[in-house]
Enzyme design. Structure first.
Site, PDB file in Angstrom:
ATOM      1  CG  ASP A  16     -32.744 -70.300  55.108  1.00  0.00           C
ATOM      2  OD1 ASP A  16     -33.523 -69.381  54.794  1.00  0.00           O
ATOM      3  OD2 ASP A  16     -32.032 -70.938  54.311  1.00  0.00           O
ATOM      4  CB  ALA A  18     -38.173 -72.941  60.754  1.00  0.00           C
ATOM      5  CE  LYS A  19     -37.477 -68.745  53.840  1.00  0.00           C
ATOM      6  NZ  LYS A  19     -37.067 -67.367  53.585  1.00  0.00           N
ATOM      7  CG  ASP A  89     -33.039 -63.390  76.516  1.00  0.00           C
ATOM      8  OD1 ASP A  89     -32.170 -64.177  76.077  1.00  0.00           O
ATOM      9  OD2 ASP A  89     -32.782 -62.457  77.302  1.00  0.00           O
ATOM     10  CE  LYS A 152     -23.337 -80.307  58.647  1.00  0.00           C
ATOM     11  NZ  LYS A 152     -23.827 -79.381  57.628  1.00  0.00           N
ATOM     12  CG  ASP A 181     -25.703 -86.977  58.574  1.00  0.00           C
ATOM     13  OD1 ASP A 181     -26.226 -86.825  57.451  1.00  0.00           O
ATOM     14  OD2 ASP A 181     -24.478 -87.033  58.745  1.00  0.00           O
ATOM     15  CG  HIS A 182     -30.024 -83.345  55.513  1.00  0.00           C
ATOM     16  ND1 HIS A 182     -28.816 -82.728  55.685  1.00  0.00           N
ATOM     17  CD2 HIS A 182     -30.290 -83.265  54.187  1.00  0.00           C
ATOM     18  CE1 HIS A 182     -28.374 -82.289  54.517  1.00  0.00           C
ATOM     19  NE2 HIS A 182     -29.255 -82.609  53.577  1.00  0.00           N
ATOM     20  CG  HIS A 244     -24.014 -84.833  54.960  1.00  0.00           C
ATOM     21  ND1 HIS A 244     -24.840 -84.951  56.038  1.00  0.00           N
ATOM     22  CD2 HIS A 244     -24.052 -83.534  54.596  1.00  0.00           C
ATOM     23  CE1 HIS A 244     -25.368 -83.754  56.323  1.00  0.00           C
ATOM     24  NE2 HIS A 244     -24.899 -82.879  55.456  1.00  0.00           N
ATOM     25  CE  LYS A 345     -21.173 -75.652  50.217  1.00  0.00           C
ATOM     26  NZ  LYS A 345     -22.522 -76.231  50.357  1.00  0.00           N
TER      27      LYS A 345
HETATM   28  C1  BG6 Z   1     -25.706 -79.415  54.476  1.00  0.00           C
HETATM   29  C2  BG6 Z   1     -24.485 -78.582  54.280  1.00  0.00           C
HETATM   30  O1  BG6 Z   1     -25.536 -80.256  55.595  1.00  0.00           O
HETATM   31  O2  BG6 Z   1     -25.942 -80.207  53.332  1.00  0.00           O
HETATM   32  C3  BG6 Z   1     -24.629 -77.719  53.040  1.00  0.00           C
HETATM   33  O3  BG6 Z   1     -24.270 -77.761  55.421  1.00  0.00           O
HETATM   34  C4  BG6 Z   1     -25.010 -78.557  51.847  1.00  0.00           C
HETATM   35  O4  BG6 Z   1     -23.420 -76.995  52.793  1.00  0.00           O
HETATM   36  C5  BG6 Z   1     -26.191 -79.457  52.161  1.00  0.00           C
HETATM   37  O5  BG6 Z   1     -25.332 -77.682  50.785  1.00  0.00           O
HETATM   38  C6  BG6 Z   1     -26.479 -80.413  51.019  1.00  0.00           C
HETATM   39  O6  BG6 Z   1     -27.664 -81.105  51.272  1.00  0.00           O
HETATM   40  P1  BG6 Z   1     -28.571 -81.697  50.109  1.00  0.00           P
HETATM   41  O7  BG6 Z   1     -29.661 -82.419  50.796  1.00  0.00           O
HETATM   42  O8  BG6 Z   1     -29.038 -80.526  49.314  1.00  0.00           O
HETATM   43  O9  BG6 Z   1     -27.671 -82.570  49.285  1.00  0.00           O
END
Ligand code: BG6
Length: 494
Positions: A16, A18-19, A89, A152, A181-182, A244, A345
């Site tokens: 997911d 990657a896509k 593998d 992560k 950590d995006h 985050h 969530k």
């Molecule tokens: C991810 C979490 O790191 O960040 C997800 O694992 C979460 O659960 C996501 O939905 C939220 O990221 P963003 O960029 O959509 O706020």
């Protein structure tokens, strides 16, 4: 500068991430000329796939998820020929030897100087074995640089993170490891330092004398979707809190670094993490942290399942899908200032926001008797809307002496709109350039775990404080108490 073209090894290439994120990021970088012709991407996963099938997945992903579309056939073909696929593998070192042979061919074909970037979009228990096989398979012997990019979660708690780190450090040096950590790749998170340190309005006020409290909200409307298996073992604290949220908090709280050097910046962040007030006892955790789990509910007319009814979730699960906490940074700048953080969530809106609430101007004869002044706010909107606004007090027009709060807003999304680079684009580009500023260093990760582990330990003792909240609501009401007892309230998000 050292040549930056590299072979990218995408482990988990049929997944997911990657896509949705990585393919689009590579295409945007290419389209904007940030990726020249001296690169190649090897997609790696177990399932067999031809190069053509792989390129067709790539094409679909870009047209669905990228901010640029693959409409220019010439550009698309040029881009796609850099991509190859190999079924691997990851437990078998022979496959890695073959991969090494393929890499040398790619180096020659695209004139790459042996630079290699290994991107592991894999479960963390595979990071160690893959690293060992990269070494055994000879992939770390090429002349250029070698970097490992990992996603992560980095462990489940401090001991497991330490174990993972020990494994990785047998193969890679700390400066070769890029932990993603995006959130740190988001434009507005990176903007926090500029807003703080480049503005005479804010810099002198950024301390306990003028700031009453800080509120950080990361709310999501989605539930666990198809990630129940992972999430039920993780929960909101580990999924969002350890990484985050604490990262955003450090960006708000850190001292200005002495030099604009990745290590100096990360040193300052570590100091903040070290200053976090640790929880003294389980009671202390219960006083300062609230957790919840979503039950059935509805959002905008749509009926929603409860968490325990979701796929791959234990029907008696006690995993939290929400938490809120009152955190203190016990250093000179922040003594006594509460940081309230919350994430969940199935909340009513998707937003990430930071609110800085300033202390009120002192009582004075002019205003305070007739009015209760609203505090000044600085709001940093991170996502999905990007921007900044401040709330100040002004005279209500046409009245003698009435005061009303007015907002001054800078809406970045309205101006730059869809052209803002995505977090993954920025981070991939940084990793290729060797800039690790917006990646987390091991000591940051370990301090964050130390803090979070205390909460998790108290939660393990008893689940009596786990509150249910209706899906589509703002979470357990107990979270309001955290602020109310200090005389504050959550500012509504925008
Ligand atoms: C991810 C979490 O790191 O960040 C997800 O694992 C979460 O659960 C996501 O939905 C939220 O990221 P963003 O960029 O959509 O706020």
């Amino acid at each position: 500068p050292a040549p930056s073209g590299a072979v990218f090894y995408l482990f988990g290439a049929t997944g997911d991430l990657a896509k949705r994120k990585l393919f689009p990021a590579l295409f945007s970088l290419y389209k904007e000329g940030k990726l020249a012709e001296d690169f190649a991407v090897v997609g790696l996963a177990r399932r067999p796939r031809t190069n053509d099938q792989f390129r067709s997945d790539l094409y679909d992903s870009i047209n669905e998820f990228c901010r640029y579309k693959a409409t220019d056939a010439e550009l698309w073909n040029r881009f796609a020929q850099h991509f190859v696929y190999m079924s691997l593998d990851i437990n078998n070192v022979d496959g890695f030897r073959e991969l090494n042979v393929l890499s040398e061919e790619l180096d020659r074909k695209f004139e790459i100087k042996g630079n290699r970037l290994f991107y592991l979009a894999l479960a963390p228990e595979l990071f160690g074995p893959v690293s060992f096989n990269l070494r055994e398979g000879g992939l770390l012997q090429s002349p250029g640089w070698h970097r490992l990019v990992i996603e992560k979660p980095f462990g489940y708690d401090l001991p497991s993170a330490q174990l993972l780190n020990e494994q990785l450090s047998q193969v890679f040096k700390e400066e070769e490891i890029y932990r993603i950590d995006h959130y740190l790749g988001k434009e507005m998170v990176q903007n926090i330092e500029v807003i703080r340190f480049a503005n005479a309005f804010f810099e002198p006020l950024w301390n306990r004398d003028h700031i009453a409290n800080v509120q950080i909200t990361l709310s999501e409307t989605v539930g666990v979707e198809d990630r129940g298996g992972y999430y039920d073992k993780s929960g909101a604290l580990r999924d969002m809190g350890q990484n985050h949220m604490l990262q955003m908090l450090t960006m708000i709280a850190m001292e200005p670094p002495s030099r604009e050097h990745p290590e100096d910046i990360r040193d300052e962040k570590v100091k903040v993490l070290r200053s976090l007030r640790q929880f003294a006892s389980s009671d202390d955790v219960r006083k300062r942290v609230v957790r919840g789990q979503y039950a059935e509910g509805s959002l905008r007319g749509k009926e929603l399942k409860g968490y325990r009814q979701e796929d791959s979730v234990n029907p008696e699960s006690t995993t939290e899908t929400y938490f809120a906490a009152k955190v203190f940074v016990d250093n000179f700048r922040w003594a006594g200032v509460p940081f309230y953080i919350r994430t969940g969530k199935r909340l009513p809106v998707k937003t990430t926001e930071v609110v800085i609430e300033f202390k009120n101007a002192p009582d004075n004869v002019l205003f305070s008797r007739k009015h209760s002044l609203q505090p000044n706010l600085l709001v940093i909107r991170v996502n999905p809307m990007e921007g900044i606004y401040i709330k100040i007090n002004a005279k209500k027009p046409g009245t003698d002496s009435q005061i009303q709060p007015v907002a001054m807003e800078f809406c970045q999304s309205c101006q730059v709109g869809i052209n803002t680079p995505e977090a993954y684009e920025t981070l991939l580009h940084d990793a290729v350039q060797g800039d690790s500023t917006y990646f987390t260093r091991w000591d940051e990760v370990s301090h964050a775990w130390t803090f979070v582990d205390k909460i998790a330990a108290a939660w393990r003792e008893s689940t009596s404080d786990l509150m249910q909240y209706a899906a589509g609501s703002w979470g357990p009401q107990q979270a309001d108490r955290l602020l109310a007892e200090d005389g504050y309230h959550w500012w509504p998000v925008n």
